[in-house]
Design an enzyme around this catalytic site. Structure first.
Site, PDB file in Angstrom:
ATOM      1  N   ASP A  47     -20.617 -46.320 -28.374  1.00  0.00           N
ATOM      2  CA  ASP A  47     -20.044 -47.225 -29.369  1.00  0.00           C
ATOM      3  C   ASP A  47     -21.076 -47.916 -30.265  1.00  0.00           C
ATOM      4  OD1 ASP A  47     -17.509 -46.520 -28.711  1.00  0.00           O
ATOM      5  OD2 ASP A  47     -16.984 -48.376 -27.693  1.00  0.00           O
ATOM      6  N   GLY A  54     -22.318 -53.847 -34.654  1.00  0.00           N
ATOM      7  CA  GLY A  54     -22.203 -54.824 -35.744  1.00  0.00           C
ATOM      8  C   GLY A  54     -21.136 -54.403 -36.743  1.00  0.00           C
ATOM      9  N   TYR A  76     -10.223 -50.366 -28.076  1.00  0.00           N
ATOM     10  CA  TYR A  76     -10.830 -51.303 -27.129  1.00  0.00           C
ATOM     11  C   TYR A  76     -11.506 -52.476 -27.811  1.00  0.00           C
ATOM     12  CZ  TYR A  76     -10.415 -49.856 -22.282  1.00  0.00           C
ATOM     13  OH  TYR A  76      -9.944 -49.625 -21.030  1.00  0.00           O
ATOM     14  N   HIS A  97     -13.135 -46.889 -14.705  1.00  0.00           N
ATOM     15  CA  HIS A  97     -11.780 -47.400 -14.971  1.00  0.00           C
ATOM     16  C   HIS A  97     -10.693 -46.396 -14.556  1.00  0.00           C
ATOM     17  CE1 HIS A  97      -9.064 -49.733 -18.026  1.00  0.00           C
ATOM     18  NE2 HIS A  97      -8.490 -49.571 -16.864  1.00  0.00           N
TER      19      HIS A  97
HETATM   20 CU   LIG Z   1     -11.259 -48.790 -19.755  1.00  0.00          CU
END
Ligand SMILES: [Cu+2]
Ligand SMILES: *[C@@H]1O[C@H](CO)[C@@H](O)[C@H](O)[C@H]1NC(C)=O
Ligand SMILES: *[C@@H]1O[C@H](CO)[C@@H](O)[C@H](O)[C@H]1NC(C)=O
Length: 681
Positions: free
Chosen positions: A331, A338, A418, A635
């Site tokens: 990411d 930023g 997200y 996750h």
């Molecule tokens: Cu996740």
């Protein structure tokens, strides 16, 4: 991961027009404040414009389509010069912009002197990997699908309303290809009136790939028709919810009648015993620098952290199928922490007593774009710093405590589905706690399975709702922590807690534990997997300084809950994201080693990562060292992550360890009780 949502262009400041419309009399009374300029301040609006002007002057005949700005940021001033400047503000620090552009498909890595207004260097990157994908490119790529005849035919075949389809672009990683180009994949979703939650309504079964350099669809296939999960129960807007509602909540407010206890001067913050600087970068997002704490006994400020920021966030999904295998996102390197920073919403994202700092990012045509309220700073009442009820002394009962007020610095990075909430929490006791909270929507795959009993084959995720598989995945954040514990030269120690047996009958006990300190001599000694680690304290010490009673001055890392990758080391995403192989790394400070997954991460091949740098196994004893900490979660989605996922927080603490002569909690008096208007005292 990936984003296609256009950054709001409404953010441009109206301040300038306001300023010029003020009556002259007002102007002469209050001259415009000269903002204090710190050499670590992010590039200003004017400076970003200057970069653009200088680059366009060198490449005049180039159209926007063949010249795009992928990064404009402050080139880190030499650390040595910043440390000198702190004591002598007359020292001139060069102001240099680091710029990455793609000009006619060639990647240029440029340095531009902003004071001399000229190029210092302009090199072509010939190695592996590509720069951050711009927001504009993502939007252009995503839009291509909607007018692509085969795509339109696919929508018709499924009976889907084309006007309600939205698309997003995704970085595609590297899977051993010998030659590769800047390709993204496109996924599309239903955005119908009945639900704004597009992420729960994927149109599964299509493969759409776009070459960003030619901005054309280069691959299209319609593999299978899977029904889009229904909109039922997916809508997240409060205004669209139907009763019954509950549980009921009561209002609560932060109220500081004395005003804020902190000051923000430009980008410098001072609060209680802390001073630090808040920088901002299109790639790193928030940067905390020069954090020092005032020592009441030594009558001086003592450095703790030279610089800290999120160096990367690696999110590998675990579905190896054709339409998911490539979803192994970086990411920061691919999308820009930023660039993806969102304007904070007052009273929602930050309490009413917060103050905000704006930031500038660059668009891909090199223009500055204001992100209003990119960072907020606020004090938070946290009840107990220290307390004690003394009941052992006869005929006396003492209850004593100190209230804890912390200073929070917050920023929110939303990469498509997200949202990552990053908090740096400063405590008067000397601790810095860094908390990452994940929230938002899952990345799901549509399936015809409606009940767990129907699952006959591997689904690579959990059934979170009928027709909806929440794909297994990980989030690995890596923090860059250039700690300078009371000086630049530090060492890293592992204080092992060791069981000792008593066999000579000298005690009724059969065992006890004690400590054994091991100094990490080279980078290999400092690579630590915290999962299953036998008990140890991880301490950065200043071996050149001791407390009055002879302990080494230090700060220890209280690590996050352990998270470890499960992909094999030879799997392509794991080669690229090799920084996640260990939770702790220590390297000697090197100005160019900033990005744990490399400088050019899109389609990278893992040849410029923390894992490759540390193969040199450099000496780290009594040197300027950098601590890297991987914080994450594996996750496994559950039904409570559907249709939205509430905050899940993970974090670590940097805690003084023989840094102070004694705890300063006693001298930190609790703040006065706050009287509320209209309430009896
Ligand atoms: Cu996740
Ligand atoms: C198709 O979607 C658009 C946009 O959401 C909506 O305005 C329109 O009514 C839809 N048409 C049908 C036939 O559902
Ligand atoms: C600093 O880092 C760069 C990039 O990894 C490397 O090429 C260079 O050799 C490093 N310098 C030292 C002194 O390790």
């Amino acid at each position: 991961m990936a984003s296609s949502t256009m950054k709001a262009t409404l953010l441009f400041s109206a301040a300038l027009t306001l300023f010029f419309s003020l009556p002259i009399a007002v102007l002469s009374q209050t001259p415009p404040p000269v903002s204090f300029h710190h050499p670590l301040d992010p590039l200003t609006e004017q400076e970003i414009n200057l970069v653009r002007t200088i680059v366009l002057a060198k490449y005049p005949a180039t159209s926007r389509n063949t010249l795009r700005f992928h990064y404009i940021g402050l080139d880190d001033p030499e650390k040595e010069s910043i440390l000198k400047w702190e004591h002598d503000k007359t020292i001139a620090i060069p102001r240099i912009a680091s710029v990455i552009t793609i000009i006619n498909t060639k990647i240029h890595d440029m340095l531009i002197d902003l004071k001399l207004k000229r190029f210092l260097s302009d090199k072509i990157h010939t190695g592996n990997g590509f720069p951050t994908i711009s927001v504009e490119e993502q939007n252009e790529a995503s839009a291509l699908a909607l007018s692509y005849p085969q795509f339109i035919a696919s929508m018709n075949k499924r009976g889907l309303n084309l006007s309600a389809v939205v698309c997003a672009s995704y970085s595609t990683g590297w899977f051993g290809e010998v030659k590769d180009t800047r390709v993204v994949r496109i996924d599309c979703f239903m955005n119908e009136e009945s639900s704004a939650n597009i992420w729960m309504r994927p149109i599964t079964g299509l493969i759409i790939a776009v070459d960003l350099d030619t901005m054309k669809i280069i691959q299209y296939s319609d593999r299978e028709v899977v029904p889009v999960p229904t909109a039922e129960n997916t809508e997240f807007r409060a205004s669209h919810q139907k009763p019954p509602f509950g549980p009921k909540q009561h209002g609560l407010a932060s109220h500081q009648p004395q005003g804020a206890g902190f000051q923000i001067n430009g980008h410098s913050v001072s609060w209680a015993n802390w001073k630090f600087h808040l920088g901002f970068d299109v790639r790193a997002g928030l940067i905390v620098s020069l954090a020092s704490i005032y020592d009441l006994e030594k009558h001086k400020s003592r450095r703790v952290l030279y610089k800290g920021y999120t160096s990367e966030l690696f999110v590998p999904y675990q579905d190896p199928g054709e339409d998911f295998y490539f979803k192994t996102f970086f990411d920061a390197g691919e999308f820009g922490f930023g660039l993806m920073t969102v304007p904070l919403v007052p009273n929602r994202d930050c309490p009413s007593n917060a103050q905000f700092i704006d930031a500038y990012i660059n668009t891909d045509d090199g223009k500055p774009l204001l992100v209003k309220r990119a960072v907020c700073v606020f004090e938070q009442y946290d009840n107990i710093m220290w307390r004690h009820s003394e009941s052992t002394v006869p005929n006396e009962f003492i209850e004593e405590s100190r209230t804890e007020v912390n200073l929070v610095v917050r920023t929110i990075v939303t990469v498509s589905n997200y949202d990552n909430i990053v908090d740096w929490v400063f405590k008067t006791t000397g601790s810095i706690k860094t908390v990452i909270s994940l929230t938002a929507m899952l990345e799901v795959r549509a399936t015809d399975i409606k009940h767990k009993d129907e699952i006959k084959s591997e689904q690579y995720g959990s059934l979170v709702s009928a027709n909806t598989i929440g794909t297994y995945h990980d989030h690995f954040f890596i923090f860059y922590l250039d700690l300078d514990i009371d000086g630049v030269d530090n060492s890293f120690e592992k204080v092992h807690l060791k069981t000792k047996r008593i066999t000579d009958g000298s005690s009724k006990r059969k065992s006890y534990w004690t400590t054994e300190t091991e100094i990490a001599k080279t980078e290999s000694d400092a690579k630590i997997i915290t999962l299953g680690l036998s008990p140890a304290e991880l301490v950065v010490v200043n071996p050149n300084k001791k407390t009055a009673i002879g302990n080494e001055i230090g700060y220890r890392l209280i690590p996050s809950i352990p998270a470890h990758p499960l992909n094999t080391l030879d799997d392509y995403p794991q080669i690229r994201g090799a920084f996640s192989n260990f939770n702790v790394w220590v390297t000697p400070y090197n100005r160019s080693e900033k990005w744990a997954a490399g400088l050019y991460v899109d389609h990278s091949r893992g040849d410029d990562t923390l894992a490759t740098w540390t193969q040199k196994n450099r000496d780290i004893v009594n040197k300027d060292i950098v601590l890297w900490h991987v914080v994450g979660i594996n996750h496994v989605p559950t039904q409570e992550d559907f249709p939205v996922m509430p905050m899940l927080s993970i974090g670590f603490e940097l805690r003084p360890t023989n840094f102070f002569e004694r705890n300063n909690a006693l001298k930190t008096l609790s703040p006065p009780d706050v009287k509320w208007p209209g309430c009896p005292a």
